[in-house]
Design a protein around this motif. Structure first.
Motif, PDB file in Angstrom:
ATOM      1  N   LEU A   6     -26.059  19.071  -3.769  1.00 47.78           N
ATOM      2  CA  LEU A   6     -27.436  19.284  -4.179  1.00 47.78           C
ATOM      3  C   LEU A   6     -27.613  18.820  -5.619  1.00 47.78           C
ATOM      4  CD1 LEU A   6     -30.091  20.569  -3.096  1.00 47.78           C
ATOM      5  CD2 LEU A   6     -29.416  22.668  -4.265  1.00 47.78           C
ATOM      6  N   SER A   7     -28.652  18.010  -5.849  1.00 50.32           N
ATOM      7  CA  SER A   7     -28.908  17.477  -7.191  1.00 50.32           C
ATOM      8  C   SER A   7     -30.086  18.222  -7.817  1.00 50.32           C
ATOM      9  CB  SER A   7     -29.208  15.980  -7.121  1.00 50.32           C
ATOM     10  OG  SER A   7     -30.367  15.741  -6.352  1.00 50.32           O
ATOM     11  N   PRO A   8     -30.216  18.159  -9.152  1.00 54.55           N
ATOM     12  CA  PRO A   8     -31.270  18.923  -9.838  1.00 54.55           C
ATOM     13  C   PRO A   8     -32.685  18.564  -9.395  1.00 54.55           C
ATOM     14  CG  PRO A   8     -29.618  18.163 -11.398  1.00 54.55           C
ATOM     15  CD  PRO A   8     -29.300  17.492 -10.098  1.00 54.55           C
ATOM     16  N   ASP A  40     -33.803  29.086 -14.913  1.00 54.07           N
ATOM     17  CA  ASP A  40     -32.431  29.514 -15.146  1.00 54.07           C
ATOM     18  C   ASP A  40     -31.684  29.701 -13.824  1.00 54.07           C
ATOM     19  OD1 ASP A  40     -32.747  29.451 -17.868  1.00 54.07           O
ATOM     20  OD2 ASP A  40     -33.179  31.602 -18.057  1.00 54.07           O
ATOM     21  N   GLN A  41     -32.349  30.247 -12.823  1.00 51.14           N
ATOM     22  CA  GLN A  41     -31.719  30.410 -11.507  1.00 51.14           C
ATOM     23  C   GLN A  41     -31.393  29.047 -10.890  1.00 51.14           C
ATOM     24  OE1 GLN A  41     -34.694  32.815  -9.488  1.00 51.14           O
ATOM     25  NE2 GLN A  41     -33.456  34.673  -9.748  1.00 51.14           N
ATOM     26  N   VAL A  42     -32.295  28.105 -11.040  1.00 52.58           N
ATOM     27  CA  VAL A  42     -32.049  26.756 -10.526  1.00 52.58           C
ATOM     28  C   VAL A  42     -30.849  26.136 -11.232  1.00 52.58           C
ATOM     29  CG1 VAL A  42     -32.989  24.419 -10.328  1.00 52.58           C
ATOM     30  CG2 VAL A  42     -34.460  26.402  -9.893  1.00 52.58           C
ATOM     31  N   ARG A  43     -30.826  26.259 -12.569  1.00 52.62           N
ATOM     32  CA  ARG A  43     -29.740  25.679 -13.360  1.00 52.62           C
ATOM     33  C   ARG A  43     -28.394  26.297 -12.970  1.00 52.62           C
ATOM     34  NH1 ARG A  43     -31.413  27.277 -17.840  1.00 52.62           N
ATOM     35  NH2 ARG A  43     -33.012  25.659 -17.991  1.00 52.62           N
ATOM     36  N   ALA A  44     -28.363  27.601 -12.791  1.00 54.48           N
ATOM     37  CA  ALA A  44     -27.113  28.271 -12.429  1.00 54.48           C
ATOM     38  C   ALA A  44     -26.631  27.814 -11.053  1.00 54.48           C
ATOM     39  CB  ALA A  44     -27.313  29.785 -12.436  1.00 54.48           C
TER      40      ALA A  44
END
Length: 371
Positions: A6-8, A40-44
């Motif tokens: 999965l990519s950002p 932040d949840q996405v980044r983590a």
């Protein structure tokens, strides 16, 4: 299963996940539809290193591309035409499941056009007059117009779905012959006449072979030639399928506005008048509803205005004889620098004449017409 990392750019805060998400051991972490609330949840999640199923990703991309195409009426009907053409040409070789799936996809496109792009869809479907693609285009036209009129009459979604499926398949038993007859100027030979006479039964047989068991669908196809030539409702019409009656008169109207090798297309205005007279429109609820829904000059119709301008109808108006028109040429036949929208309720812009399609010689930006 094959997995992709999965990519950002594939996930955003506040948006539902389009796929199930797995860890590096292929264990499910998050279900499709789960919403990550903050960046932040996405980044983590991304930093942890997570994966999605490759097949799920490919399916999502296809659905996304289809949804984007459906935003544009031109692309929508091109997509439905392509899919229906393949279905009608290769129906015998298709598995029952593939046949029904592809047919349902075509029906979905029809419904989308009615719900989201009604006038632009009518324009695309009724303005085109391509004899080479008549069989497919006529099925699409009939499905769209019949379902649209059914909606105006307050028919249920289920009844209109049946109507749409029946319209797309009513000529399944003679699809190749129908294309040939469109370009044939000679009378039918005995073999062709037999095929035309029995095509409704053959269509039903082919549908049953594909696993279709819906009695209303099959009955609509079997009975869709209610009269020999679009005349008044027969005395026993109460015993006939309502969907069949709607298909029949829609079919007759649309055939009138399509060109044949042996005759030019009627204008929409002339076709409406002809059908109303021959089918006893005052006592025929299907014909009167069809003309009321489409208007005397439906989108795609070429018209002349009282001031001499020639234009094209882009939307139906509040009254059947008051459509919205964009003028394309001035009274001398010269192209206007723009396509001004004319209020046909005003005397200078009153519609005085319906014109054949070939009267429109100017190339049109169809997107701009509906801006």
């Amino acid at each position: 299963m094959k997995f992709l990392r999965l990519s950002p750019d594939q996930v955003q805060a506040g948006q539902a996940l389009a796929w199930n998400v797995y860890n590096e051991h292929q264990q499910l972490l998050l279900h499709k539809g789960y919403v990550l609330q903050t960046p932040d949840q996405v980044r983590a999640l991304i930093e942890r290193g997570v994966f999605i199923d490759q097949d799920d990703f490919a399916q999502h991309q296809r659905q996304r591309a289809q949804a984007q195409r459906a935003q544009n009426a031109v692309a929508l009907w091109h997509d439905v035409h392509r899919r229906l053409e393949q279905l009608l040409q290769h129906a015998e070789a298709m598995s029952p499941q593939a046949f029904r799936d592809d047919l349902q996809a075509c029906a979905h496109g029809i419904n989308h056009g009615i719900e989201r792009q009604r006038d632009a869809s009518l324009f695309e479907l009724l303005h085109a007059d391509d004899p080479d693609g008549y069989t497919v285009r006529h099925a699409m036209q009939t499905a769209f117009v019949a379902s649209l009129v059914g909606q105006g009459l307050g028919w249920s979604a289920a009844d209109r779905d049946t109507l749409t499926h029946a319209a797309l398949t009513m000529n399944l038993g003679m699809s190749r012959l129908q294309s040939e007859l469109c370009g044939q100027s000679l009378p039918l030979n005995p073999q062709q006449r037999d095929a035309v006479t029995h095509h409704a039964d053959r269509s039903c047989q082919q549908l049953e072979a594909k696993g279709v068991t819906d009695k209303d669908w099959l009955q609509a196809v079997a009975q869709h030639h209610v009269t020999p030539n679009g005349g008044p409702l027969p005395a026993n019409h109460a015993q006939l399928s309502e969907q069949a009656c709607m298909l029949h008169y829609t079919d007759v109207y649309l055939a009138k506005i399509s060109a044949r090798a042996y005759r030019p297309a009627m204008t929409a205005h002339a076709a409406a008048r002809s059908l109303f007279m021959q089918a006893d429109g005052q006592r025929n609820p299907y014909v009167s509803a069809l003309i009321k829904e489409l208007g005397v000059y439906p989108p795609g119709s070429c018209v002349r205005l009282a001031n001499g301008e020639v234009g094209v109808v882009v939307r139906r108006g509040e009254a059947a004889h008051l459509p919205e028109v964009r003028s394309l040429t001035d009274p001398h036949g010269l192209a206007l620098p723009s396509t001004p929208l004319r209020d046909t309720a005003q005397a200078p812009y009153k519609v005085v004449e319906g014109l054949p399609r070939h009267a429109l010689t100017r190339r049109m930006d169809r997107q701009a017409l509906f801006a």
